[in-house]
Design an enzyme around this catalytic site. Sequence first.
Site, PDB file in Angstrom:
ATOM      1  N   TYR A   1      -2.131  -0.472  10.987  1.00  0.00           N
ATOM      2  CA  TYR A   1      -2.256  -1.147   9.687  1.00  0.00           C
ATOM      3  C   TYR A   1      -1.025  -0.876   8.824  1.00  0.00           C
ATOM      4  O   TYR A   1      -0.362  -1.810   8.341  1.00  0.00           O
ATOM      5  CB  TYR A   1      -3.525  -0.691   8.956  1.00  0.00           C
ATOM      6  CG  TYR A   1      -3.500  -1.003   7.472  1.00  0.00           C
ATOM      7  CD1 TYR A   1      -3.535  -2.324   7.013  1.00  0.00           C
ATOM      8  CD2 TYR A   1      -3.400   0.012   6.514  1.00  0.00           C
ATOM      9  CE1 TYR A   1      -3.479  -2.623   5.659  1.00  0.00           C
ATOM     10  CE2 TYR A   1      -3.345  -0.270   5.153  1.00  0.00           C
ATOM     11  CZ  TYR A   1      -3.385  -1.586   4.731  1.00  0.00           C
ATOM     12  OH  TYR A   1      -3.326  -1.877   3.381  1.00  0.00           O
TER      13      TYR A   1
ATOM     14  N   LYS B   1       1.974  -3.372   7.430  1.00  0.00           N
ATOM     15  CA  LYS B   1       2.278  -3.573   6.004  1.00  0.00           C
ATOM     16  C   LYS B   1       3.737  -3.199   5.722  1.00  0.00           C
ATOM     17  O   LYS B   1       4.421  -3.864   4.947  1.00  0.00           O
ATOM     18  CB  LYS B   1       1.342  -2.723   5.130  1.00  0.00           C
ATOM     19  CG  LYS B   1      -0.095  -3.189   5.089  1.00  0.00           C
ATOM     20  CD  LYS B   1      -0.306  -4.552   4.461  1.00  0.00           C
ATOM     21  CE  LYS B   1      -0.039  -4.581   2.978  1.00  0.00           C
ATOM     22  NZ  LYS B   1      -0.374  -5.920   2.391  1.00  0.00           N
TER      23      LYS B   1
ATOM     24  N   THR C   1       0.815  -1.208   0.000  1.00  0.00           N
ATOM     25  CA  THR C   1       0.000   0.000   0.000  1.00  0.00           C
ATOM     26  C   THR C   1       0.853   1.265   0.000  1.00  0.00           C
ATOM     27  O   THR C   1       1.989   1.250   0.496  1.00  0.00           O
ATOM     28  CB  THR C   1      -0.905  -0.009   1.247  1.00  0.00           C
ATOM     29  OG1 THR C   1      -1.539   1.262   1.375  1.00  0.00           O
ATOM     30  CG2 THR C   1      -0.116  -0.272   2.527  1.00  0.00           C
ATOM     31  N   ASP C   2       0.261   2.361  -0.472  1.00  0.00           N
ATOM     32  CA  ASP C   2       0.954   3.657  -0.391  1.00  0.00           C
ATOM     33  C   ASP C   2       1.025   4.182   1.047  1.00  0.00           C
ATOM     34  O   ASP C   2       1.808   5.087   1.340  1.00  0.00           O
ATOM     35  CB  ASP C   2       0.274   4.690  -1.304  1.00  0.00           C
ATOM     36  CG  ASP C   2      -1.186   4.964  -0.968  1.00  0.00           C
ATOM     37  OD1 ASP C   2      -1.735   4.347  -0.029  1.00  0.00           O
ATOM     38  OD2 ASP C   2      -1.804   5.804  -1.669  1.00  0.00           O
ATOM     39  N   GLU C   3       0.209   3.600   1.941  1.00  0.00           N
ATOM     40  CA  GLU C   3       0.154   4.141   3.318  1.00  0.00           C
ATOM     41  C   GLU C   3       1.474   3.971   4.060  1.00  0.00           C
ATOM     42  O   GLU C   3       1.706   4.634   5.065  1.00  0.00           O
ATOM     43  CB  GLU C   3      -0.975   3.469   4.109  1.00  0.00           C
ATOM     44  CG  GLU C   3      -2.325   3.663   3.465  1.00  0.00           C
ATOM     45  CD  GLU C   3      -3.498   3.575   4.438  1.00  0.00           C
ATOM     46  OE1 GLU C   3      -3.274   3.534   5.654  1.00  0.00           O
ATOM     47  OE2 GLU C   3      -4.629   3.571   3.946  1.00  0.00           O
TER      48      GLU C   3
HETATM   49  P1  NAD Z   1      -9.693  -7.289   2.008  1.00  0.00           P
HETATM   50  O1  NAD Z   1      -9.689  -7.029   3.473  1.00  0.00           O
HETATM   51  O2  NAD Z   1     -10.895  -7.006   1.201  1.00  0.00           O
HETATM   52  O3  NAD Z   1      -9.291  -8.820   1.727  1.00  0.00           O
HETATM   53  C1  NAD Z   1      -8.289  -9.484   2.436  1.00  0.00           C
HETATM   54  C2  NAD Z   1      -8.455 -10.982   2.191  1.00  0.00           C
HETATM   55  O4  NAD Z   1      -7.400 -11.668   2.883  1.00  0.00           O
HETATM   56  C3  NAD Z   1      -9.774 -11.540   2.739  1.00  0.00           C
HETATM   57  O5  NAD Z   1     -10.355 -12.410   1.788  1.00  0.00           O
HETATM   58  C4  NAD Z   1      -9.352 -12.316   3.988  1.00  0.00           C
HETATM   59  O6  NAD Z   1     -10.193 -13.410   4.270  1.00  0.00           O
HETATM   60  C5  NAD Z   1      -7.956 -12.759   3.599  1.00  0.00           C
HETATM   61  N1  NAD Z   1      -7.102 -13.020   4.762  1.00  0.00           N
HETATM   62  C6  NAD Z   1      -6.946 -12.254   5.865  1.00  0.00           C
HETATM   63  N2  NAD Z   1      -6.069 -12.822   6.708  1.00  0.00           N
HETATM   64  C7  NAD Z   1      -5.636 -13.962   6.098  1.00  0.00           C
HETATM   65  C8  NAD Z   1      -4.716 -14.972   6.463  1.00  0.00           C
HETATM   66  N3  NAD Z   1      -4.053 -14.934   7.635  1.00  0.00           N
HETATM   67  N4  NAD Z   1      -4.503 -15.997   5.614  1.00  0.00           N
HETATM   68  C9  NAD Z   1      -5.188 -16.069   4.431  1.00  0.00           C
HETATM   69  N5  NAD Z   1      -6.078 -15.143   4.049  1.00  0.00           N
HETATM   70  C10 NAD Z   1      -6.299 -14.095   4.872  1.00  0.00           C
HETATM   71  O7  NAD Z   1      -8.430  -6.492   1.452  1.00  0.00           O
HETATM   72  P2  NAD Z   1      -8.209  -5.795   0.027  1.00  0.00           P
HETATM   73  O8  NAD Z   1      -8.735  -4.416   0.083  1.00  0.00           O
HETATM   74  O9  NAD Z   1      -8.659  -6.715  -1.022  1.00  0.00           O
HETATM   75  O10 NAD Z   1      -6.614  -5.702   0.027  1.00  0.00           O
HETATM   76  C11 NAD Z   1      -5.828  -6.773  -0.486  1.00  0.00           C
HETATM   77  C12 NAD Z   1      -4.366  -6.392  -0.337  1.00  0.00           C
HETATM   78  O11 NAD Z   1      -4.100  -5.195  -1.043  1.00  0.00           O
HETATM   79  C13 NAD Z   1      -3.940  -6.123   1.110  1.00  0.00           C
HETATM   80  O12 NAD Z   1      -2.652  -6.642   1.286  1.00  0.00           O
HETATM   81  C14 NAD Z   1      -3.935  -4.615   1.224  1.00  0.00           C
HETATM   82  O13 NAD Z   1      -2.986  -4.186   2.168  1.00  0.00           O
HETATM   83  C15 NAD Z   1      -3.518  -4.219  -0.190  1.00  0.00           C
HETATM   84  N6  NAD Z   1      -3.995  -2.913  -0.664  1.00  0.00           N
HETATM   85  C16 NAD Z   1      -5.320  -2.580  -0.558  1.00  0.00           C
HETATM   86  C17 NAD Z   1      -5.746  -1.351  -1.087  1.00  0.00           C
HETATM   87  C18 NAD Z   1      -7.206  -0.938  -1.032  1.00  0.00           C
HETATM   88  O14 NAD Z   1      -7.511   0.214  -1.378  1.00  0.00           O
HETATM   89  N7  NAD Z   1      -8.122  -1.804  -0.644  1.00  0.00           N
HETATM   90  C19 NAD Z   1      -4.825  -0.490  -1.677  1.00  0.00           C
HETATM   91  C20 NAD Z   1      -3.486  -0.866  -1.731  1.00  0.00           C
HETATM   92  C21 NAD Z   1      -3.083  -2.093  -1.240  1.00  0.00           C
HETATM   93  O1  DAU Z   2      -4.174   3.979   0.417  1.00  0.00           O
HETATM   94  C1  DAU Z   2      -4.406   2.603   0.293  1.00  0.00           C
HETATM   95  C2  DAU Z   2      -5.269   2.126   1.436  1.00  0.00           C
HETATM   96  O2  DAU Z   2      -6.601   2.571   1.151  1.00  0.00           O
HETATM   97  C3  DAU Z   2      -5.240   0.613   1.624  1.00  0.00           C
HETATM   98  O3  DAU Z   2      -3.940   0.224   1.987  1.00  0.00           O
HETATM   99  C4  DAU Z   2      -6.240   0.189   2.712  1.00  0.00           C
HETATM  100  O4  DAU Z   2      -6.266  -1.227   2.812  1.00  0.00           O
HETATM  101  C5  DAU Z   2      -7.614   0.693   2.322  1.00  0.00           C
HETATM  102  O5  DAU Z   2      -8.542   0.384   3.332  1.00  0.00           O
HETATM  103  C6  DAU Z   2      -7.586   2.213   2.099  1.00  0.00           C
HETATM  104  O6  DAU Z   2      -7.344   2.897   3.348  1.00  0.00           O
HETATM  105  P1  DAU Z   2      -8.117   4.255   3.731  1.00  0.00           P
HETATM  106  O7  DAU Z   2      -8.070   4.415   5.196  1.00  0.00           O
HETATM  107  O8  DAU Z   2      -7.658   5.391   2.884  1.00  0.00           O
HETATM  108  O9  DAU Z   2      -9.610   3.848   3.215  1.00  0.00           O
HETATM  109  P2  DAU Z   2     -11.068   4.110   3.850  1.00  0.00           P
HETATM  110  O10 DAU Z   2     -12.051   3.755   2.788  1.00  0.00           O
HETATM  111  O11 DAU Z   2     -11.198   3.471   5.193  1.00  0.00           O
HETATM  112  O12 DAU Z   2     -11.077   5.669   4.045  1.00  0.00           O
HETATM  113  C7  DAU Z   2     -10.894   6.557   2.942  1.00  0.00           C
HETATM  114  C8  DAU Z   2     -10.902   7.963   3.499  1.00  0.00           C
HETATM  115  O13 DAU Z   2     -12.227   8.262   3.955  1.00  0.00           O
HETATM  116  C9  DAU Z   2     -10.003   8.160   4.691  1.00  0.00           C
HETATM  117  O14 DAU Z   2      -9.448   9.467   4.637  1.00  0.00           O
HETATM  118  C10 DAU Z   2     -10.941   8.032   5.893  1.00  0.00           C
HETATM  119  C11 DAU Z   2     -12.245   8.592   5.355  1.00  0.00           C
HETATM  120  N1  DAU Z   2     -13.486   8.014   5.927  1.00  0.00           N
HETATM  121  C12 DAU Z   2     -13.602   6.642   5.991  1.00  0.00           C
HETATM  122  C13 DAU Z   2     -14.745   6.066   6.514  1.00  0.00           C
HETATM  123  C14 DAU Z   2     -14.863   4.564   6.612  1.00  0.00           C
HETATM  124  C15 DAU Z   2     -14.513   8.835   6.333  1.00  0.00           C
HETATM  125  O15 DAU Z   2     -14.410  10.080   6.236  1.00  0.00           O
HETATM  126  N2  DAU Z   2     -15.645   8.263   6.841  1.00  0.00           N
HETATM  127  C16 DAU Z   2     -15.798   6.909   6.975  1.00  0.00           C
HETATM  128  O16 DAU Z   2     -16.862   6.456   7.491  1.00  0.00           O
END
Ligand code: NAD
Ligand code: DAU
Length: 356
Positions: A159, A163, A133-135
């Site tokens: 989180y 990561k 992730t970019d975080e």
């Molecule tokens: P998600 O939470 O939707 O899915 C995670 C999946 O991993 C789930 O299916 C869960 O059951 C599985 N899981 C959790 N713990 C596990 C374990 N110990 N063993 C096997 N499976 C397990 O997450 P996502 O949003 O699909 O993100 C996927 C990946 O991409 C993550 O590594 C996250 O850090 C990264 N990522 C997410 C975003 C985003 O915006 N969602 C952006 C950048 C990177």
């Molecule tokens: O940047 C990549 C990341 O993006 C991934 O690594 C994470 O797995 C993914 O969950 C996401 O993280 P964020 O914290 O940015 O996503 P979220 O959707 O939780 O929140 C997006 C923005 O919106 C953040 O600034 C928090 C804000 N927010 C979120 C929720 C759930 C609100 O203002 N209200 C809300 O109820």
Amino acid sequence: MTILVTGGAGFIGSNFVLDWLAASDEAVVNLDKLTYAGNPENLASLRDDARHVFVKGDIGDYALVLDLLTRHRVRAVVNFAAESHVDRSIHGPEDFIQTNILGSFRLLEAVRCYWNGLDDAEKNAFRLLHVSTDEVYGSLAKTDPPFAESNQYQPNSPYSASKAASDHLVRAYHHTYGLPVLTTNCSNNYGPYHFPEKLIPLCIQNALSGKPLPIYGDGQQIRDWLYVKDHCSAIRRVLEAGRVGEVYNVGGWNEKANLEVVHTLCAILDELQPRADGKSYAEQITYVTDRPGHDRRYAIDAGKLERELGWKPAESFETGIRKTVQWYLRHQDWVNNVLSGDYQSWLDKNYANRHG
Ligand code: NAD
Ligand code: DAU
């Protein structure tokens, strides 16, 4: 040939598996623990597809992972498995340490053992792609340039710290043991199968249910949004042609303040499914207490990926967000299945003390 995908029942992982099998006949072994975020329904269209083998299990289970790698002669691993929600990491960091750090470590150990036993040609061809992730780069000020791969790591939440730890382990396994790894650091994804704890699907669903659209703090925090299928195409490209040991940032060049994102959702919903009273969904926007340690701005410089591997996103934010709203309107059955007991207790925990 076969690839092992971990976390392939989650949001990005399931999109990746579906897109992979739509484009290729190479089989996928999908290892997922099925936490609250994992949903086999995302993969329902693959039920009778012999190219997809689903295994319920933990990336931290060394013996299981080694057995899967060996039995299926896996030629690449794509690691999506993680705890992914920042707010949950604030309420309870333990699961994040277990899966994102210890789980990644055990996965690496199993992969290292398997890889050591391959012949030279297989060893050279093998890849482990770690999805991050970019975080991990921390928070940007308004005028800072976007994150490059050379930026210092400054994770601010449990989180992102977990990561970051996994990224460092992946890097170390390349430098120390020569494991052929690739790492991608991506910005915020959105699109089909996004779990409705995250901002975009939460606001779509709350809008349709007549509930408040909770904006943390002043809503001026900036995220760089990428349509999930563009993230998947970037991962496929890096897996195919990325230089071993390298990191590639992935992003959509779509910086938006949260408030702007929510107003855009409301405008699309006003057009596609107007409220019965004729008012805008924007009336439901409610300011609530901010997230502790909330990162102000993320932005990704995806120039390296574009220059070296010719990748570009296919969707703009405008086209991607419209597709996403349409998907949620057409898949209310999927959403309703997700909105079960567990999900309700999370909402109570996260929003109970955020006073609007
Ligand atoms: P998600 O939470 O939707 O899915 C995670 C999946 O991993 C789930 O299916 C869960 O059951 C599985 N899981 C959790 N713990 C596990 C374990 N110990 N063993 C096997 N499976 C397990 O997450 P996502 O949003 O699909 O993100 C996927 C990946 O991409 C993550 O590594 C996250 O850090 C990264 N990522 C997410 C975003 C985003 O915006 N969602 C952006 C950048 C990177
Ligand atoms: O940047 C990549 C990341 O993006 C991934 O690594 C994470 O797995 C993914 O969950 C996401 O993280 P964020 O914290 O940015 O996503 P979220 O959707 O939780 O929140 C997006 C923005 O919106 C953040 O600034 C928090 C804000 N927010 C979120 C929720 C759930 C609100 O203002 N209200 C809300 O109820």
